[in-house]
Write an enzyme that holds these catalytic residues in place. Structure first.
Site, PDB file in Angstrom:
ATOM      1  N   LYS A 181      -5.700  -7.998  -4.655  1.00  0.00           N
ATOM      2  CA  LYS A 181      -4.629  -7.261  -5.349  1.00  0.00           C
ATOM      3  C   LYS A 181      -5.228  -6.107  -6.132  1.00  0.00           C
ATOM      4  O   LYS A 181      -4.725  -4.997  -6.089  1.00  0.00           O
ATOM      5  CB  LYS A 181      -3.860  -8.165  -6.333  1.00  0.00           C
ATOM      6  N   TRP A 219       2.262   5.334  10.091  1.00  0.00           N
ATOM      7  CA  TRP A 219       0.979   4.810   9.632  1.00  0.00           C
ATOM      8  C   TRP A 219       0.011   5.078  10.776  1.00  0.00           C
ATOM      9  O   TRP A 219       0.136   4.512  11.857  1.00  0.00           O
ATOM     10  CB  TRP A 219       1.084   3.319   9.346  1.00  0.00           C
ATOM     11  N   GLU A 279      -7.656 -13.654  -3.803  1.00  0.00           N
ATOM     12  CA  GLU A 279      -6.370 -12.954  -3.816  1.00  0.00           C
ATOM     13  C   GLU A 279      -6.310 -11.987  -5.012  1.00  0.00           C
ATOM     14  O   GLU A 279      -5.800 -10.871  -4.892  1.00  0.00           O
ATOM     15  CB  GLU A 279      -5.226 -13.983  -3.852  1.00  0.00           C
ATOM     16  N   ARG A 295       6.389   0.861   5.393  1.00  0.00           N
ATOM     17  CA  ARG A 295       5.725   0.591   6.673  1.00  0.00           C
ATOM     18  C   ARG A 295       4.689   1.660   7.032  1.00  0.00           C
ATOM     19  O   ARG A 295       3.975   1.539   8.016  1.00  0.00           O
ATOM     20  CB  ARG A 295       6.753   0.503   7.794  1.00  0.00           C
ATOM     21  N   HIS A 335     -26.626 -16.543  -6.429  1.00  0.00           N
ATOM     22  CA  HIS A 335     -27.292 -16.364  -5.132  1.00  0.00           C
ATOM     23  C   HIS A 335     -27.274 -14.910  -4.675  1.00  0.00           C
ATOM     24  O   HIS A 335     -27.385 -14.634  -3.486  1.00  0.00           O
ATOM     25  CB  HIS A 335     -26.651 -17.275  -4.084  1.00  0.00           C
ATOM     26  N   GLU A 362      -6.546  -3.224  -3.688  1.00  0.00           N
ATOM     27  CA  GLU A 362      -5.585  -2.470  -2.876  1.00  0.00           C
ATOM     28  C   GLU A 362      -4.629  -1.630  -3.724  1.00  0.00           C
ATOM     29  O   GLU A 362      -4.158  -0.592  -3.268  1.00  0.00           O
ATOM     30  CB  GLU A 362      -4.806  -3.387  -1.924  1.00  0.00           C
ATOM     31  N   ASN A 377       6.516   3.000  17.439  1.00  0.00           N
ATOM     32  CA  ASN A 377       5.746   2.121  16.562  1.00  0.00           C
ATOM     33  C   ASN A 377       4.947   1.185  17.467  1.00  0.00           C
ATOM     34  O   ASN A 377       5.542   0.480  18.278  1.00  0.00           O
ATOM     35  CB  ASN A 377       6.725   1.340  15.677  1.00  0.00           C
ATOM     36  N   GLY A 378       3.613   1.215  17.345  1.00  0.00           N
ATOM     37  CA  GLY A 378       2.796   0.347  18.196  1.00  0.00           C
ATOM     38  C   GLY A 378       1.612   1.117  18.736  1.00  0.00           C
ATOM     39  O   GLY A 378       1.248   2.172  18.214  1.00  0.00           O
ATOM     40  N   CYS A 406       4.470   1.886  10.652  1.00  0.00           N
ATOM     41  CA  CYS A 406       5.408   2.847  11.234  1.00  0.00           C
ATOM     42  C   CYS A 406       6.821   2.275  11.165  1.00  0.00           C
ATOM     43  O   CYS A 406       7.046   1.105  11.446  1.00  0.00           O
ATOM     44  CB  CYS A 406       5.119   3.210  12.677  1.00  0.00           C
ATOM     45  N   LYS A 454       2.873  -2.031   4.777  1.00  0.00           N
ATOM     46  CA  LYS A 454       3.300  -3.420   4.890  1.00  0.00           C
ATOM     47  C   LYS A 454       3.597  -3.675   6.363  1.00  0.00           C
ATOM     48  O   LYS A 454       3.960  -2.760   7.084  1.00  0.00           O
ATOM     49  CB  LYS A 454       4.566  -3.611   4.048  1.00  0.00           C
TER      50      LYS A 454
HETATM   51  C1  F6R Z   1      -1.852  -7.682   0.747  1.00  0.00           C
HETATM   52  C2  F6R Z   1      -0.962  -7.863   1.861  1.00  0.00           C
HETATM   53  C3  F6R Z   1      -1.551  -8.011   3.228  1.00  0.00           C
HETATM   54  C4  F6R Z   1      -0.711  -8.990   4.059  1.00  0.00           C
HETATM   55  C5  F6R Z   1      -1.223  -9.043   5.502  1.00  0.00           C
HETATM   56  C6  F6R Z   1      -0.474 -10.068   6.320  1.00  0.00           C
HETATM   57  O1  F6R Z   1      -1.161  -7.592  -0.454  1.00  0.00           O
HETATM   58  O2  F6R Z   1       0.222  -7.870   1.710  1.00  0.00           O
HETATM   59  O3  F6R Z   1      -2.876  -8.424   3.173  1.00  0.00           O
HETATM   60  O4  F6R Z   1      -0.773 -10.246   3.467  1.00  0.00           O
HETATM   61  O5  F6R Z   1      -1.076  -7.780   6.096  1.00  0.00           O
HETATM   62  O6  F6R Z   1       0.890  -9.798   6.344  1.00  0.00           O
HETATM   63  P1  F6R Z   1       1.961 -10.901   6.725  1.00  0.00           P
HETATM   64  O7  F6R Z   1       1.923 -11.943   5.685  1.00  0.00           O
HETATM   65  O8  F6R Z   1       3.263 -10.164   6.794  1.00  0.00           O
HETATM   66  O9  F6R Z   1       1.542 -11.431   8.068  1.00  0.00           O
END
Ligand code: F6R
Length: 595
Positions: free
Chosen positions: A472, A71, A468, A27, A491, A475, A97-98, A2, A590
Site C-alpha cells: 500500500k 493502460w 500488504e 482501469r 539476515h 503504490e 482492451n487486451g 483499459c 485496477k
Molecule cells: C493493490 C492491488 C493489486 C490487486 C491485484 C489483483 O492494491 O489492488 O495488487 O490486488 O491486481 O487484483 P484482483 O484482486 O482484482 O485479482
C-alpha cells in the site's frame, strides 16, 4: 486495465461516453479517446487523463459512438498510440482492451497488402483486419478479423457506412451490455453504466454483440444468435461517487465496518450446501497482488482452524508451474474476478483435475464462470486503484471458509465455530475503533512522508500483513517500502537501516510478541525510528518505540484485519502529504486483464 464504453441511442453520444468513461478511469489513464459517428467517423484522442481529452472536445452530434481509456501495454503512452484507431480510409473506429499476441506477423502481412500503420500498438492490426474483411456487414467483418487473432480482447467498433450500429466482441477481457429504453450501451465494467441503467447482459468469451438504439443481438463466433437473460445490478450510483471524501481510497477505507458486516451476512450459501469441503485433504490459494497477501493470511487461518495443509501461489507462477500429482482444492481470490493471471490459473487448476472455489467481489465476473463454486465478498464497489475494503472482506471470507471447512472435516467443534463467529461479528466495531484514530495516524504519516525508504516487519500471520502494508505504501505514496519477517532483518536488510529509515512493526500482543520486541530492539540499536502497531492496554510499548498506534485486543488469528486498516491509513496520509494522485497511482490500473 483499459476501459471501453459504447453507446447507440437517440441522445448525443459524446457527453454520455465521456461521463461513463470517467467511471472507468481506474482501469487506466495513460491516454483517452472517443469516436462518434456523424456523416463520417470522428475520432478525438490524446495522451493523459480523460479531463485532458474533455478540455479539447469539439461539438459532435452523433448518436452512436465509443470511447476508451488506456493502460499501455504495447507502445508508449502517446497520442498516436491512444485508442480508438482508424482504418486506412478513416471509415472505421476501433477500441480494444487486451493483447493481440500474434500482432507482429499480422502487421507485416497487412503492410504487405498496403495498409498504413500510425501507431506502435498491437491493437491497430484489428482495425486493418476489419477493413480488409469488410463487405457491407460490420459484424461479419469482425468475425473474420478475429478468426485471425490470438490473444485477449474486448473491442468496440463503428463504421461510417452503418451509422446506427456499434459492434463489440469479447474473448477473455470483460464486456457487459447495458439495456435502456431505445438506447443501449456497452462497457468494460458496471460503474460506467450505473447512471443509465441497472439492466445488464454479461457478454461471454467468443461472443459478438450488435448494438442498435432499439435492439441488442448477441452472436457466437460462428454467427449464430445466442439467447441471454438480462440481470439487475444492485450497486447504486452513490457507490460510484466519492460521497464527500477527497478520494475513493479514503471513502473505501471508511466503508470497511459495513463491508465486513455485509461479507459476514452474505455467508457462503453456495458453499454451505452439500459438504463441498468434506473430502478436502489439502488447499492451494492462488491470487495476485493484494489478493495474494490475503491468501498468505488465509494459509495461517485454514491451517489453524480447519487443520488442512495449505500452500499459496502467485497466479502468474501457478499457471506455468509443473503439474504435481496431488490435487488440492484450489481457491482463487480476486477482487475484480477479471484478473487475467487468476483466470488463467483457474483454468489450469481445472485442467489438473482440481476442485475450484472462487472468492470475488465482482458479481457476475469471469471468475464466477471459471470456478466450480463462488463465494462473494460483499464489500461493494471499489474504485480506488489500491485495494482496501476488498482486502479485509477477503480476510473475512477466508475466516468463513475455514470455519465451514473445519466443521465439514470434523476439525472444528460447533462450539468453537460459534465462538469464532461471535468474534468475527465484533470486527466491524474493532475496525471502527481504528478508524476513529485516523487523525493521529495522519499526523504520524505526515511526519514520515519525507522518507525515501521504509520497512514493514511482522511475524507469523502478521508477516503477510506487513507485506500488504508495504505494498500500500509504495503504490500510493511512491515511498520505497519493503516487508520482512521480523526474524529476517538480521539476515541482510539491517545493513540498510539508518536514522532516516522508519520501520513499521506489528507488535500486537500475540504469540510472537516477545520475539517481535527482540526485533524492535535490533532496529532501535541502529537508530531507526519505529512505528509500532500494538494492542490496546499494552503500556510498556512506548518505552521501546517512538510511536504506537493501538488496535483492539482480538484473538491472534484476527489481528490482520485491524492492523491492515492502520497500514491503509498510514499509506493514504503519507501519499496525500506527498501530493500523489492517490486514486490513480502512476503506471497502475485496477483490474489487470492482461498477463
Ligand atoms: C493493490 C492491488 C493489486 C490487486 C491485484 C489483483 O492494491 O489492488 O495488487 O490486488 O491486481 O487484483 P484482483 O484482486 O482484482 O485479482
Amino acid at each position: 486495465m483499459c476501459g471501453i464504453v459504447g453507446y447507440a441511442g437517440y441522445r448525443e453520444a459524446l457527453p454520455i461516453l465521456i461521463d461513463s468513461l470517467k467511471r472507468l478511469e481506474y482501469r487506466g489513464y495513460d491516454s483517452a479517446g472517443v469516436a462518434v459517428v456523424e456523416d463520417s467517423v470522428k475520432i478525438v484522442k490524446d495522451k493523459g487523463y480523460i479531463a485532458n481529452l474533455e478540455s479539447q472536445l469539439p461539438q459532435l452530434r452523433g448518436v452512436v459512438g465509443l470511447a476508451h481509456t488506456r493502460w499501455a501495454t504495447h507502445g508508449a503512452p502517446s497520442k498516436d498510440n491512444a485508442h480508438p484507431f482508424y482504418d486506412c480510409r478513416e471509415k472505421i473506429a476501433l477500441a480494444h482492451n487486451g493483447i493481440i499476441e500474434n500482432y507482429a506477423e499480422l502487421r507485416d502481412e497487412l503492410k504487405a497488402h498496403g495498409h498504413t500503420f500510425r501507431s506502435q500498438t498491437d491493437t491497430e492490426v484489428l482495425v486493418h483486419l476489419v477493413e480488409q474483411s469488410y463487405a457491407g456487414n460490420l459484424e461479419d467483418a469482425i468475425r473474420k478479423a478475429l478468426a485471425r487473432c490470438t490473444g485477449t480482447y474486448a473491442i468496440a467498433v463503428v463504421h461510417a457506412d452503418e451509422p446506427d450500429k456499434l459492434v463489440a466482441a469479447r474473448n477473455f477481457s470483460p464486456l457487459i451490455v447495458g439495456l435502456g429504453a431505445e438506447e443501449n450501451y456497452v462497457a468494460s465494467d458496471v460503474p460506467a453504466l450505473l447512471k443509465y441503467t441497472d439492466k445488464v447482459l454479461y457478454v461471454m468469451d467468443r461472443e459478438i454483440v450488435v448494438l442498435r438504439p432499439k435492439s441488442v443481438q448477441i452472436l457466437d463466433f460462428e454467427g449464430r444468435p445466442v439467447a441471454r437473460e438480462p440481470q439487475r445490478i444492485t450497486w447504486s450510483l452513490e457507490d460510484a461517487e466519492r460521497g464527500g471524501f477527497d478520494h475513493f481510497m479514503l471513502k473505501e477505507i471508511f466503508e470497511q465496518p459495513q463491508a465486513i458486516h455485509n461479507t459476514l451476512l452474505g455467508r457462503m450459501t453456495e458453499v454451505d450446501t452439500n459438504g463441498f469441503f468434506q473430502d478436502v485433504t489439502s488447499v492451494k490459494l492462488v491470487a495476485c497482488g493484494t489478493s495474494y497477501h490475503a491468501s498468505l493470511v488465509g494459509k495461517y487461518v485454514l491451517e489453524e482452524v480447519a487443520k488442512v495443509p495449505t500452500t499459496v501461489e502467485l497466479a502468474s507462477e501457478y499457471r506455468y508451474a509443473p503439474t504435481p500429482t496431488e490435487q488440492p482444492l484450489v481457491i482463487l481470490l480476486s477482487q475484480s474476478g477479471e484478473t487475467a493471471d487468476t483466470l488463467g490459473a483457474a483454468r489450469e487448476a481445472k485442467r489438473r483435475g482440481c476442485k475450484t472455489l472462487g472468492i470475488t467481489n465482482g458479481v457476475g465476473s469471469s471468475l464466477t464462470r471459471e470456478t466450480e463454486r463462488t463465494m462473494y465478498t460483499r464489500a461493494g464497489l471499489e474504485i480506488g486503484v489500491a485495494a482496501t475494503k476488498t482486502f479485509t472482506a477477503q480476510l473475512v471470507a477466508l475466516y468463513l471458509v475455514a470455519i465451514r471447512m473445519g466443521l465439514d472435516r470434523g476439525a472444528l467443534s460447533p462450539e468453537d465455530a460459534n465462538r469464532l463467529r461471535d468474534e468475527l461479528r465484533a470486527l466491524p466495531r474493532h475496525v471502527q475503533t481504528v478508524l476513529n484514530q485516523a487523525d493521529p495516524i495522519a499526523d504520524l504519516a505526515r511526519a514520515y512522508a519525507g522518507a525515501r525508504d521504509m520497512f514493514f516487519i511482522g511475524r507469523g500471520i502478521n508477516y503477510p500483513v506487513a507485506m500488504e502494508g508495504a505494498l500500500k505504501m509504495k503504490e500510493i505514496s511512491y515511498i520505497h517500502a519493503e516487508a520482512y519477517a521480523g526474524g529476517e532483518l538480521k539476515h541482510g536488510p539491517l545493513a540498510l537501516l539508518t536514522p532516516d529509515t522508519p520501520v513499521v512493526a506489528v507488535t500486537v500482543r500475540d504469540r510472537n510478541y516477545e520475539k517481535m520486541m527482540g526485533n524492535v530492539g535490533e532496529v532501535n540499536a541502529r537508530g531507526s525510528p519505529v512505528i509500532a502497531v500494538g494492542t490496546e492496554g499494552g503500556r510498556d510499548l512506548p518505552r521501546f518505540v517512538e510511536h504506537v498506534v493501538y488496535v483492539p485486543k482480538v484473538r491472534d488469528l484476527l489481528y490482520p484485519v485491524p492492523v491492515s486498516v492502520v497500514f491503509q491509513l498510514l499509506a493514504y496520509y503519507a501519499a496525500r502529504k506527498r501530493g500523489c494522485p492517490i486514486d490513480k497511482p502512476r503506471n497502475l490500473a485496477k483490474t489487470v486483464t492482461v498477463e
